[in-house]
Motif scaffolding. Structure first.
Motif, mmCIF file in Angstrom:
data_model
loop_
_atom_site.group_PDB
_atom_site.id
_atom_site.type_symbol
_atom_site.label_atom_id
_atom_site.label_comp_id
_atom_site.label_asym_id
_atom_site.label_seq_id
_atom_site.Cartn_x
_atom_site.Cartn_y
_atom_site.Cartn_z
ATOM 1 N N GLU A 35 -13.374 -9.707 -10.857
ATOM 2 C CA GLU A 35 -13.068 -8.460 -10.161
ATOM 3 C C GLU A 35 -11.711 -8.608 -9.492
ATOM 4 N N MET A 36 -10.747 -7.832 -9.958
ATOM 5 C CA MET A 36 -9.391 -7.883 -9.423
ATOM 6 C C MET A 36 -9.253 -6.867 -8.295
ATOM 7 N N LYS A 37 -8.996 -7.376 -7.096
ATOM 8 C CA LYS A 37 -8.856 -6.508 -5.932
ATOM 9 C C LYS A 37 -7.387 -6.116 -5.794
ATOM 10 N N VAL A 38 -7.094 -4.856 -6.088
ATOM 11 C CA VAL A 38 -5.713 -4.390 -6.141
ATOM 12 C C VAL A 38 -5.557 -3.104 -5.335
ATOM 13 N N SER A 39 -4.472 -3.016 -4.581
ATOM 14 C CA SER A 39 -4.137 -1.792 -3.874
ATOM 15 C C SER A 39 -2.718 -1.412 -4.284
ATOM 16 N N PHE A 40 -2.605 -0.355 -5.069
ATOM 17 C CA PHE A 40 -1.336 0.043 -5.671
ATOM 18 C C PHE A 40 -1.055 1.498 -5.345
ATOM 19 N N ASP A 41 0.143 1.747 -4.849
ATOM 20 C CA ASP A 41 0.541 3.117 -4.541
ATOM 21 C C ASP A 41 2.062 3.171 -4.471
ATOM 22 N N THR A 42 2.601 4.360 -4.583
ATOM 23 C CA THR A 42 4.049 4.517 -4.434
ATOM 24 C C THR A 42 4.477 4.404 -2.977
ATOM 25 N N ASP A 43 3.511 4.537 -2.070
ATOM 26 C CA ASP A 43 3.754 4.424 -0.625
ATOM 27 C C ASP A 43 3.209 3.071 -0.157
ATOM 28 N N ALA A 44 4.090 2.194 0.291
ATOM 29 C CA ALA A 44 3.696 0.834 0.662
ATOM 30 C C ALA A 44 2.704 0.821 1.820
ATOM 31 N N ASP A 45 2.918 1.664 2.822
ATOM 32 C CA ASP A 45 2.014 1.678 3.977
ATOM 33 C C ASP A 45 0.637 2.191 3.578
ATOM 34 N N ARG A 46 0.618 3.175 2.694
ATOM 35 C CA ARG A 46 -0.673 3.689 2.230
ATOM 36 C C ARG A 46 -1.439 2.603 1.479
ATOM 37 N N ASP A 106 -5.042 1.321 2.980
ATOM 38 C CA ASP A 106 -6.236 1.560 2.166
ATOM 39 C C ASP A 106 -7.209 0.381 2.193
ATOM 40 N N THR A 107 -6.711 -0.808 2.474
ATOM 41 C CA THR A 107 -7.582 -1.986 2.460
ATOM 42 C C THR A 107 -8.496 -2.062 3.687
ATOM 43 N N ARG A 108 -8.258 -1.246 4.692
ATOM 44 C CA ARG A 108 -9.046 -1.318 5.928
ATOM 45 C C ARG A 108 -10.547 -1.107 5.679
ATOM 46 N N HIS A 109 -10.885 -0.210 4.750
ATOM 47 C CA HIS A 109 -12.299 0.083 4.507
ATOM 48 C C HIS A 109 -13.053 -1.170 4.073
ATOM 49 N N TRP A 110 -12.344 -2.113 3.470
ATOM 50 C CA TRP A 110 -12.974 -3.307 2.912
ATOM 51 C C TRP A 110 -12.641 -4.552 3.715
ATOM 52 N N ALA A 111 -12.328 -4.381 4.990
ATOM 53 C CA ALA A 111 -11.957 -5.528 5.821
ATOM 54 C C ALA A 111 -13.063 -6.576 5.909
ATOM 55 N N VAL A 124 -11.769 -6.568 -14.107
ATOM 56 C CA VAL A 124 -12.381 -5.340 -13.588
ATOM 57 C C VAL A 124 -11.687 -4.990 -12.282
ATOM 58 N N PHE A 125 -10.961 -3.881 -12.283
ATOM 59 C CA PHE A 125 -10.096 -3.542 -11.151
ATOM 60 C C PHE A 125 -10.841 -2.735 -10.095
ATOM 61 N N HIS A 126 -10.736 -3.248 -8.872
ATOM 62 C CA HIS A 126 -11.372 -2.633 -7.703
ATOM 63 C C HIS A 126 -10.256 -2.179 -6.768
ATOM 64 N N ALA A 127 -10.156 -0.869 -6.573
ATOM 65 C CA ALA A 127 -9.148 -0.292 -5.682
ATOM 66 C C ALA A 127 -9.814 0.155 -4.389
ATOM 67 N N PRO A 128 -9.200 -0.093 -3.212
ATOM 68 C CA PRO A 128 -9.883 0.153 -1.947
ATOM 69 C C PRO A 128 -9.710 1.554 -1.367
ATOM 70 N N GLY A 129 -8.789 2.337 -1.930
ATOM 71 C CA GLY A 129 -8.445 3.605 -1.293
ATOM 72 C C GLY A 129 -9.445 4.714 -1.520
ATOM 73 N N PRO A 130 -9.375 5.790 -0.706
ATOM 74 C CA PRO A 130 -10.315 6.905 -0.835
ATOM 75 C C PRO A 130 -10.035 7.796 -2.043
#
Length: 333
Positions: free
Chosen positions: A227-238, A242-247, A306-312
Motif C-alpha cells: 500500500e503506497m501512501k501518497v499525497s499528490f496535489d498541485t498545491d503543496a500545502d493542500r 490532507d495527511t492530517r486525517h490519517w495522523a 495499491v495507492f492510498h491518498a489521504p485527502g477528502p
C-alpha cells in the motif's frame, strides 16, 4: 517486470456509497485493482466511517467489469468464524471469477475489543491466523470437512458453491513470522509503505524469501503488494494538510497500544504536528519525485502497488494521479 496499479478504498474515511463511486472511477482511470480494509471502527471518531467490506465487495463487483477486488486486510479469526469467510469469498468468487482476492491479517484490537472479545498476545493471534487460513483453504478444496483445530472446529462442513477460478489468499504482515508464513503458504504478501527502509530490505523481503524457499517456491511465485501512501496535489500545502486525517498512522506502537476507542485515538493523533502526520506519506507536487520514490519499492521487489491518498477529494486525486503520475510509472515497467 509487470507492475499492477491499485487503488485503496479508504473505508475509515468514506461511506459505502462514496467508496463504490470511487472504485468505479478508479477502474475508468486505468487502475488494475481496488482494495478495501475491513474495520469495525475507524482511526478517528469525527468524520470516521467503517462500512462492512463483504457486502461492499459484492456491490462493487456488480458495478465494475475488470478490476481485481480484495480486502487489505480482513481478520478471519475473531469477528468471523473462518468458515463464514470461506463461504463469503467462495460466493464472491463464483459471482466475479478471477477478480476476487482474500487479504487477511492477524487483526487490531480497535476492531475486536469493543465487541467484548479478549485481545490475546501476538503469538496467539499469529497461531489463529495460520489455523484460519488452513481451514478456509480446506473448505474450498474438500467437502464434509471435519476440522479439529486449537481454535476452530467444523463438523462435516461443506461450502456448496465453490468458484471455478480459485480465490487467492494474501497475507498482510509487518513482522518476520507472518511474513514467512505468507512466503510459505500464500499467493501474495501485503504490507504498507512509509516505514524504515531497513524493515523491507533486511526483515520482510528476507523473511518472505525464507518462507517461499521452505515451500519450494521463489518470490516470482507470489504477488508482492504494498500500500503506497501518497499525497499528490498541485498545491503543496493542500497535499501536506490532507495527511492530517490519517495522523494516527504516525503514532508509535507504544502510543497506540491498548487504545480501542476512536475518540481517544483521534485525540492522540490530533496532538501530532502536521509534519509528523505526513511522515508516513510521499508528499509532493512533483510527479517525477513521486515516480522516483515509488520506484524504490519496485526495486525492492514489490510488483503490485495499491495507492492510498489521504485527502477528502478522491476524484481529484484519481484524475491528477491518473494523468500525471501513473503514465510515467507504467513507462518504467
Amino acid at each position: 517486470m509487470t507492475v499492477r496499479i491499485g487503488y485503496k478504498a479508504s473505508a475509515e474515511q468514506f461511506g459505502p456509497t462514496e467508496l463504490a463511486a470511487f472504485a468505479v472511477t478508479a477502474e475508468q482511470a486505468g487502475f488494475d485493482s481496488v482494495f478495501i480494509s475491513d474495520h469495525l471502527q475507524p482511526w478517528r471518531h469525527d468524520g470516521g466511517h467503517a462500512p462492512a467490506a463483504l457486502p461492499w465487495l459484492g456491490a462493487v463487483g456488480a458495478r465494475t467489469e475488470r478490476v481485481l477486488l480484495g480486502t487489505s486486510v480482513l481478520t478471519p479469526t475473531f469477528r468471523y468464524h473462518p468458515a463464514v469467510i470461506a463461504q463469503a469469498f467462495a460466493t464472491l468468487g463464483c459471482m466475479y471469477p478471477g477478480r476476487i482476492i482474500l487479504g487477511v491479517g492477524s487483526g487490531e484490537s480497535l476492531n475486536e475489543v469493543p465487541l467484548g472479545l479478549t485481545w490475546p498476545e501476538g503469538k496467539e493471534r499469529f497461531a489463529r491466523l495460520k489455523e484460519a487460513v488452513q481451514l478456509i483453504e480446506t473448505l474450498w478444496r474438500e467437502d464434509r470437512v471435519t476440522f479439529e483445530g486449537t481454535y476452530y472446529q467444523t463438523d462435516k462442513a461443506t461450502i456448496y458453491d465453490k468458484p471455478e477460478v480459485p480465490v487467492p489468499v494474501y497475507i498482510g504482515a509487518s513482522g518476520p513470522a507472518a511474513t514467512r508464513l505468507a512466503g510459505r503458504i500464500a499467493s501474495g504478501f501485503i504490507t504498507t509503505s512509509g516505514k524504515q527502509d531497513s524493515l523491507y530490505r533486511d526483515t520482510l523481503i528476507p523473511a518472505l524469501t525464507e518462507g517461499a524457499t521452505k515451500a519450494g517456491r521463489t518470490l516470482d511465485d507470489l504477488d508482492l503488494l504494498i500500500e503506497m501512501k501518497v499525497s499528490f496535489d498541485t498545491d503543496a500545502d493542500r497535499a501536506l494538510q490532507d495527511t492530517r486525517h490519517w495522523a494516527a498512522l504516525a503514532l508509535t506502537p507504544e502510543q497506540k497500544s491498548g487504545v480501542e476507542d476512536p475518540i481517544e485515538m483521534q485525540r492522540l493523533a490530533d496532538a501530532l504536528p502536521v509534519e509528523k502526520a505526513a511522515s508516513r506519506w510521499i508528499v509532493s507536487t512533483d510527479a517525477d519525485e513521486h515516480v522516483e520514490r515509488i520506484k524504490h519499492y519496485i526495486d525492492l521487489g514489490f510488483k503490485h502497488l495499491v495507492f492510498h491518498a489521504p485527502g477528502p477529494d478522491q476524484d481529484r486525486f484519481l484524475k491528477l494521479y491518473g494523468e500525471q503520475v501513473l503514465p510515467k510509472l507504467r513507462a518504467l515497467t
